[in-house]
Motif scaffolding. Structure first.
Motif, mmCIF file in Angstrom:
data_model
loop_
_atom_site.group_PDB
_atom_site.id
_atom_site.type_symbol
_atom_site.label_atom_id
_atom_site.label_comp_id
_atom_site.label_asym_id
_atom_site.label_seq_id
_atom_site.Cartn_x
_atom_site.Cartn_y
_atom_site.Cartn_z
ATOM 1 N N LEU A 43 -28.287 -32.874 2.635
ATOM 2 C CA LEU A 43 -29.025 -33.475 3.742
ATOM 3 C C LEU A 43 -28.178 -33.278 4.990
ATOM 4 N N LEU A 44 -28.665 -32.454 5.900
ATOM 5 C CA LEU A 44 -27.958 -32.184 7.155
ATOM 6 C C LEU A 44 -28.580 -33.018 8.262
ATOM 7 N N GLN A 45 -27.760 -33.854 8.888
ATOM 8 C CA GLN A 45 -28.155 -34.580 10.092
ATOM 9 C C GLN A 45 -27.431 -33.872 11.226
ATOM 10 N N HIS A 46 -28.186 -33.045 12.004
ATOM 11 C CA HIS A 46 -27.533 -32.142 12.948
ATOM 12 C C HIS A 46 -27.501 -32.630 14.377
ATOM 13 N N GLY A 47 -28.167 -33.713 14.713
ATOM 14 C CA GLY A 47 -28.133 -34.214 16.087
ATOM 15 C C GLY A 47 -28.616 -33.162 17.068
ATOM 16 N N ALA A 48 -27.853 -32.937 18.137
ATOM 17 C CA ALA A 48 -28.238 -31.989 19.186
ATOM 18 C C ALA A 48 -27.870 -30.551 18.854
ATOM 19 N N THR A 49 -27.149 -30.339 17.773
ATOM 20 C CA THR A 49 -26.751 -28.986 17.382
ATOM 21 C C THR A 49 -27.963 -28.228 16.847
ATOM 22 N N LEU A 58 -31.673 -25.466 -0.886
ATOM 23 C CA LEU A 58 -31.002 -26.741 -1.167
ATOM 24 C C LEU A 58 -30.890 -27.637 0.074
ATOM 25 N N LEU A 59 -31.293 -27.117 1.216
ATOM 26 C CA LEU A 59 -31.044 -27.803 2.485
ATOM 27 C C LEU A 59 -32.265 -28.546 3.002
ATOM 28 N N THR A 60 -32.049 -29.800 3.384
ATOM 29 C CA THR A 60 -33.005 -30.577 4.156
ATOM 30 C C THR A 60 -32.317 -30.899 5.469
ATOM 31 N N SER A 61 -32.934 -30.538 6.566
ATOM 32 C CA SER A 61 -32.317 -30.687 7.873
ATOM 33 C C SER A 61 -33.130 -31.637 8.738
ATOM 34 N N VAL A 62 -32.461 -32.612 9.335
ATOM 35 C CA VAL A 62 -33.116 -33.553 10.246
ATOM 36 C C VAL A 62 -32.240 -33.718 11.479
ATOM 37 N N ALA A 63 -32.878 -33.953 12.624
ATOM 38 C CA ALA A 63 -32.103 -34.152 13.853
ATOM 39 C C ALA A 63 -31.298 -35.443 13.780
ATOM 40 N N SER A 64 -31.943 -36.515 13.379
ATOM 41 C CA SER A 64 -31.211 -37.784 13.283
ATOM 42 C C SER A 64 -31.853 -38.681 12.239
ATOM 43 N N LEU A 65 -31.071 -39.589 11.761
ATOM 44 C CA LEU A 65 -31.515 -40.573 10.780
ATOM 45 C C LEU A 65 -31.335 -41.960 11.380
#
Length: 174
Positions: A43-49, A58-65
């Protein structure tokens, strides 16, 4: 309303939410997935990146949690790989998470200075591992660090400290 994220076991990879890009961490994650060093859901929480180029089953990507979603994800994680923000580090330690820090570095434009590196070095004495090179991170993925089970320190958070400082400065100008 966002769907609830559910994983059996996963790696949480959080870059924080400030506006500076953390492209080095995104590149490392791509490498880790492609080289099959990471073989469980992430689980990737990438913010502004910008993480648009990351694409892996395998990847789930979200800007923020939300904080509640982040807590749920941490409880389900086998390892948290986090930027070296003070608030995140304190939360991970208090939750007894197994985690490693990647400090944002000024030389890559990841922050205005190297305070995350200084912080990571300071908390290393409490057993908090950090890495500035991909090979170091690979070592922690293959042999995760022992989870911490206590608060790191009882000092106020940076935000709490600054609020007090600004209030004092404001009172002195009146």
């Amino acid at each position: 309303m966002k769907p609830k994220l559910r994983f059996v076991s996963m790696i949480v990879y959080t870059l924080g939410t400030i506006f500076f890009p953390f492209d080095r961490a995104v590149f490392w994650l791509q490498e880790l997935l492609e080289r099959e060093i990471i073989v469980e859901p992430v689980l990737l929480q990438h913010g502004a990146t910008n993480a648009d180029k990351l694409n892996h089953p395998l990847l789930t990507s979200v800007a923020s949690l939300t904080i509640s979603e982040m807590h749920d994800a941490i409880r389900q994680s086998s390892l948290v790989i986090s930027h070296a923000g003070q608030g995140s580090t304190r939360m991970l330690a208090e939750m007894g998470a197994c985690f490693v820090l990647i400090p944002r570095l000024r030389r890559y434009g990841e922050h205005v200075d190297d305070h995350q590196l200084l912080f990571a070095r300071a908390v290393e004495r409490f057993g908090v591992p950090h890495c500035t090179e991909l090979e170091q991170l690979i070592k922690y993925i293959k042999q995760p660090p022992v989870p911490l089970k206590n608060k790191l320190f009882n000092a106020p958070s940076l935000a709490e400290h600054l609020i007090v400082r600004y209030k004092l400065a404001e009172l002195q100008t009146k």
